[in-house]
Structures are given as C-alpha cells and as structure tokens.
Design a protein around this motif. Sequence first.
Motif, PDB file in Angstrom:
ATOM      1  N   ALA A  44      -1.785 -24.809 -50.359  1.00 23.09           N
ATOM      2  CA  ALA A  44      -1.629 -23.361 -50.265  1.00 23.09           C
ATOM      3  C   ALA A  44      -1.327 -22.958 -48.829  1.00 23.09           C
ATOM      4  N   ARG A  45      -0.414 -22.018 -48.679  1.00 17.72           N
ATOM      5  CA  ARG A  45      -0.047 -21.543 -47.353  1.00 17.72           C
ATOM      6  C   ARG A  45      -0.691 -20.186 -47.097  1.00 17.72           C
ATOM      7  N   PRO A  46      -1.695 -20.139 -46.222  1.00 20.32           N
ATOM      8  CA  PRO A  46      -2.390 -18.879 -45.976  1.00 20.32           C
ATOM      9  C   PRO A  46      -1.491 -17.863 -45.280  1.00 20.32           C
ATOM     10  N   ILE A  47      -1.775 -16.595 -45.527  1.00 15.81           N
ATOM     11  CA  ILE A  47      -1.052 -15.514 -44.877  1.00 15.81           C
ATOM     12  C   ILE A  47      -1.637 -15.308 -43.480  1.00 15.81           C
ATOM     13  N   HIS A  48      -0.807 -15.419 -42.461  1.00 10.41           N
ATOM     14  CA  HIS A  48      -1.261 -15.219 -41.084  1.00 10.41           C
ATOM     15  C   HIS A  48      -0.822 -13.836 -40.609  1.00 10.41           C
ATOM     16  N   TYR A  49      -1.755 -13.131 -39.995  1.00 10.35           N
ATOM     17  CA  TYR A  49      -1.447 -11.805 -39.469  1.00 10.35           C
ATOM     18  C   TYR A  49      -2.393 -11.495 -38.315  1.00 10.35           C
ATOM     19  N   LEU A  50      -2.045 -10.486 -37.534  1.00  5.94           N
ATOM     20  CA  LEU A  50      -2.863 -10.077 -36.406  1.00  5.94           C
ATOM     21  C   LEU A  50      -3.822  -8.972 -36.837  1.00  5.94           C
ATOM     22  N   SER A  51      -4.988  -8.956 -36.217  1.00  5.94           N
ATOM     23  CA  SER A  51      -5.916  -7.860 -36.469  1.00  5.94           C
ATOM     24  C   SER A  51      -5.343  -6.594 -35.832  1.00  5.94           C
ATOM     25  N   TYR A  52      -5.967  -5.459 -36.109  1.00  3.19           N
ATOM     26  CA  TYR A  52      -5.490  -4.209 -35.544  1.00  3.19           C
ATOM     27  C   TYR A  52      -5.523  -4.257 -34.013  1.00  3.19           C
ATOM     28  N   GLU A  53      -6.615  -4.790 -33.477  1.00  4.88           N
ATOM     29  CA  GLU A  53      -6.753  -4.879 -32.020  1.00  4.88           C
ATOM     30  C   GLU A  53      -5.707  -5.825 -31.434  1.00  4.88           C
ATOM     31  N   GLU A  54      -5.485  -6.944 -32.101  1.00  6.93           N
ATOM     32  CA  GLU A  54      -4.477  -7.902 -31.622  1.00  6.93           C
ATOM     33  C   GLU A  54      -3.078  -7.308 -31.715  1.00  6.93           C
ATOM     34  N   ALA A  55      -2.829  -6.564 -32.811  1.00  8.68           N
ATOM     35  CA  ALA A  55      -1.516  -5.939 -32.986  1.00  8.68           C
ATOM     36  C   ALA A  55      -1.253  -4.924 -31.867  1.00  8.68           C
ATOM     37  N   ALA A  56      -2.280  -4.156 -31.534  1.00 12.35           N
ATOM     38  CA  ALA A  56      -2.136  -3.173 -30.453  1.00 12.35           C
ATOM     39  C   ALA A  56      -1.861  -3.882 -29.125  1.00 12.35           C
TER      40      ALA A  56
ATOM     41  N   SER B 198       6.196 -16.354 -30.484  1.00 14.40           N
ATOM     42  CA  SER B 198       5.233 -17.305 -29.910  1.00 14.40           C
ATOM     43  C   SER B 198       5.039 -17.057 -28.414  1.00 14.40           C
ATOM     44  N   ASP B 199       6.146 -16.822 -27.708  1.00 15.18           N
ATOM     45  CA  ASP B 199       6.064 -16.552 -26.260  1.00 15.18           C
ATOM     46  C   ASP B 199       5.313 -15.247 -25.983  1.00 15.18           C
ATOM     47  N   LEU B 200       5.555 -14.242 -26.803  1.00 13.83           N
ATOM     48  CA  LEU B 200       4.889 -12.950 -26.612  1.00 13.83           C
ATOM     49  C   LEU B 200       3.384 -13.063 -26.860  1.00 13.83           C
ATOM     50  N   LEU B 201       3.006 -13.841 -27.870  1.00 14.74           N
ATOM     51  CA  LEU B 201       1.586 -14.037 -28.156  1.00 14.74           C
ATOM     52  C   LEU B 201       0.880 -14.702 -26.975  1.00 14.74           C
ATOM     53  N   LYS B 202       1.526 -15.715 -26.425  1.00 15.77           N
ATOM     54  CA  LYS B 202       0.946 -16.401 -25.267  1.00 15.77           C
ATOM     55  C   LYS B 202       0.836 -15.445 -24.080  1.00 15.77           C
ATOM     56  N   GLY B 203       1.890 -14.682 -23.854  1.00 15.48           N
ATOM     57  CA  GLY B 203       1.887 -13.742 -22.739  1.00 15.48           C
ATOM     58  C   GLY B 203       0.821 -12.676 -22.877  1.00 15.48           C
ATOM     59  N   ALA B 204       0.554 -12.279 -24.135  1.00 15.46           N
ATOM     60  CA  ALA B 204      -0.444 -11.237 -24.384  1.00 15.46           C
ATOM     61  C   ALA B 204      -1.859 -11.794 -24.437  1.00 15.46           C
ATOM     62  N   GLY B 205      -1.966 -13.127 -24.357  1.00 10.86           N
ATOM     63  CA  GLY B 205      -3.288 -13.742 -24.411  1.00 10.86           C
ATOM     64  C   GLY B 205      -3.901 -13.739 -25.794  1.00 10.86           C
ATOM     65  N   ILE B 206      -3.054 -13.803 -26.819  1.00  9.74           N
ATOM     66  CA  ILE B 206      -3.525 -13.812 -28.212  1.00  9.74           C
ATOM     67  C   ILE B 206      -3.436 -15.239 -28.749  1.00  9.74           C
ATOM     68  N   ASN B 207      -4.551 -15.807 -29.099  1.00  9.20           N
ATOM     69  CA  ASN B 207      -4.604 -17.190 -29.562  1.00  9.20           C
ATOM     70  C   ASN B 207      -4.422 -17.254 -31.076  1.00  9.20           C
ATOM     71  N   GLU B 208      -3.214 -16.997 -31.529  1.00  9.64           N
ATOM     72  CA  GLU B 208      -2.885 -17.029 -32.950  1.00  9.64           C
ATOM     73  C   GLU B 208      -1.525 -17.693 -33.143  1.00  9.64           C
TER      74      GLU B 208
ATOM     75  N   LEU C 105       1.650 -17.506 -35.186  1.00 12.79           N
ATOM     76  CA  LEU C 105       2.285 -16.474 -35.997  1.00 12.79           C
ATOM     77  C   LEU C 105       3.799 -16.613 -35.915  1.00 12.79           C
ATOM     78  N   THR C 106       4.462 -16.514 -37.045  1.00 11.64           N
ATOM     79  CA  THR C 106       5.923 -16.490 -37.077  1.00 11.64           C
ATOM     80  C   THR C 106       6.387 -15.035 -37.013  1.00 11.64           C
ATOM     81  N   PHE C 107       7.687 -14.850 -36.912  1.00 11.11           N
ATOM     82  CA  PHE C 107       8.234 -13.490 -36.925  1.00 11.11           C
ATOM     83  C   PHE C 107       7.860 -12.784 -38.221  1.00 11.11           C
ATOM     84  N   HIS C 108       7.851 -13.523 -39.335  1.00  9.74           N
ATOM     85  CA  HIS C 108       7.488 -12.938 -40.627  1.00  9.74           C
ATOM     86  C   HIS C 108       6.036 -12.474 -40.626  1.00  9.74           C
ATOM     87  N   GLY C 109       5.221 -13.090 -39.764  1.00  8.35           N
ATOM     88  CA  GLY C 109       3.828 -12.683 -39.667  1.00  8.35           C
ATOM     89  C   GLY C 109       3.660 -11.261 -39.177  1.00  8.35           C
ATOM     90  N   LEU C 110       4.663 -10.729 -38.482  1.00  6.49           N
ATOM     91  CA  LEU C 110       4.617  -9.327 -38.043  1.00  6.49           C
ATOM     92  C   LEU C 110       4.717  -8.392 -39.247  1.00  6.49           C
TER      93      LEU C 110
END
Length: 403
Positions: free
Chosen positions: A171-183, A311-321, A323-328
């Motif tokens: 099974a492939r879990p759905i990956h997404y950011l929390s509200y705080e991570e999204a902000a 992936s680069d944006l997540l690293k730059g924002a300090g988010i350890n997740e 996530l693919t583009f579809h994850g947005l």
Amino acid sequence: MAEVFKKDGTWTVRTSYYDHDHNRHYTGKGGFRTKRSAEAYGVELEKTKKDGGVMADRNITFVEYFRTWYETFRKPKVSDATAARYQYSLNVITKYFGSTLFRKITTTEYQKFLNWYGLGDKDSDTKPHAKETVSKINVHIRAAVRNAVNDHTIPSDFTLNAHIVYDNSHARPIHYLSYEEAAKFYQYTLNHLYNTFGYDVVRYMAITALLTGMRGQEVAGLTWADVDYDNGIVDVSKSWNWKKREFGPTKNPQSMRKIVVDRNLLNIFKKLQYDQGIMLKNKGIDNPKNLMFLSRYNRVPSSKALNDGVSDLLKGAGINEELTFHGLRHTHASILLYQKMSISYIARRLGHKNVSTTIKTYLHIIKELETEENSKVLDIMTSLGKGADWADFDVKQKAATDR
C-alpha cells in the motif's frame, strides 16, 4: 435449428446467421464424440442467436475483446496517462488469460485471476500488488464485461461477486504536509521565487498546486487566458502532455472545472506574468501557446523537475518530509478537510470523478476527524445533563445497592 450430422466418425453441429449487412454466414463445431454433446452445443448456438448475440464473437478471446472494447469506447477520449493504464491492464490480462475464449471465463476463474495478481505468483514472476492497483484493473475489466453482456457477446457478468485481493505491504500511503508545515513551505517559497538565474518557474508552480489542489499536468497546462483576474477564478480545461509537449485532455470530464483562488495568488500570477514578459523580451523568444509556466529554457518544466524542486524547497524550509509535487495536491485537500469543508465541495474542487473517490483517497484523514467529532458529541451530550440530580448517576453502584 442447428443442423447435427455425423462426419468421419464424429458428430458436427452447424447453424447459419446473418450479419449486420444481411449477409448469411455459417458457424459450427465438429469433433463431438456423441450426438447428444453435439446437440447440446447446437442448443447453445441457437440460444446465442435468440438472445441477439453476435455469432462471430463466440470464438473471440478475452484479450481480443478487451483490446477492441478499449480502442472503441475508451481510447478516443482518454489522456495519454490513462491510455497507458489501460494498456497495462491489457498486458496483465494477456499474461494470465492468453488465448482463453471470452465466453469460457467463469466467476471462479476470474477470482483466481484477482488472487494471482493481488497476492503474486512466484511461478509466473508476478509480484504482489497494492489495493489501488488491483482495483484499477478490476474497474477496467468490469466495464468491458458489462458492455459484452449488454451486447450478448457473453451470457453473464463473471465479475459479479468477485472481490479484489491485495498485499497490504504494498500500500502506498498518502503523504501531505500539516497546516503548520504547509504555511512554512508557502512562506519560504514566496521568499525564494528567484534563483541565481532569475525567477524560478517551478516555485511558482509549487505555490499554485498548494493553493488550488490542481494536478501537476493541470498546473503545467495553464495559459494566461485561463486566469480571470476580475472574478478570481482559474479555469481548468486541459492538461499538459510532457511527452508530446502539447496540450491534452483532463483526466476525466469532472476535472474540467473553475477554481476560486485568493487575491494573494492572483498577485503572485501578476508578478510571474511581469517577470515572464521581461524574460521573453531579453531572450528574444515567443510564447505561442501563451503558457503561464514557461521556463528560461523555453519549455514547461518536466515532472521530474517539479518533484526535485519540491524536495529542494522542503529542505530549504527545514521541513523533514518526503513529498512529491503531487503531495501538494494532497496537502491542499487535507487542509480543506481539517477546516471542515464538505466532501462534495472538495471533490468538485479537486476534479474527482465522484465523491467516493475523495472519500477513498482521504479515508484516513476522515476517520481521524470522525474520532475528534465523536469526542465533541460526547462532551455536548454530557453537558445537556449538567445540574440535574441524576447527571452523575452510577448505574453499577445503584444496582449493587439494590441487591
């Protein structure tokens, strides 16, 4: 009636039928050891004629029928990505059923196929598959089979009462950011729309996906004519075919939709449009398709470029997740769910085929929210009894006292 006669020591059955052009044809079968078995086959042939079945289809294989059905009913109106999934289903059907006659397949045999594909088979090098993958093939087959039953090509729907079988470990879990991570992601991206070469179109696309829930190919296919600045609407009417580098249809008719967007995103679009105009002028290039997200290389960023950019944006924002583009897109949906938006509205905004698709995709989030709602209901019901003498009545204790 079918004609039954003996030939070269065995029995043969033959009957005639007329095609759609009123031309007469003969069909039949020989080699029966007994007259009774030949007559039984003759009764079957006559029943097919009586029910309106196409006699020429009696000896068609499952593979042949599925291919013809797909090319007739599906291929003319689906995207390349969807066409690839149908081709994959055809390859799986071919591998398992081979030259099996369509009319010979039973519900039992079909269930064996689902078991084989879902759980895997070492002898045929077939790997186990996830629920979503098995479900998709089952949906394709059921549609073709129902069409065949309607045309009397086969007598009954052998997919009825069959159930999908799958491997939970795949099974492939759905990956997404929390509200705080999204902000955090949104704010970091806004502050880093430029790189050393100028504006970064991938980052504009990431913000668009996050704030609209659009699919990657839908974002890539946007043109400036699709943005209604006055009414704050983005019109999704097509997608981008990365392989052909041209426009294609949306995933399904329901994906053609108008998405309401906030003023901030519209201002971001205006900034991109201004920067793009300068880039086109400086490089002396044109934008004949009026594409919104045209890179400095004069093309729409690839799917891989989008994933790498996120992936680069997540690293730059300090988010350890991870996530693919579809994850947005999943992140956008999860935010709406947590904000108690209705499922039907979310389904329309995402361009899902129906509400059940939304529920199935985000079931884990929905269950989590239901748990929270259950707690709220208990608190509300308990508060109704506050102040009454029996509000904290202990039933067990009272029963013990009575005894």
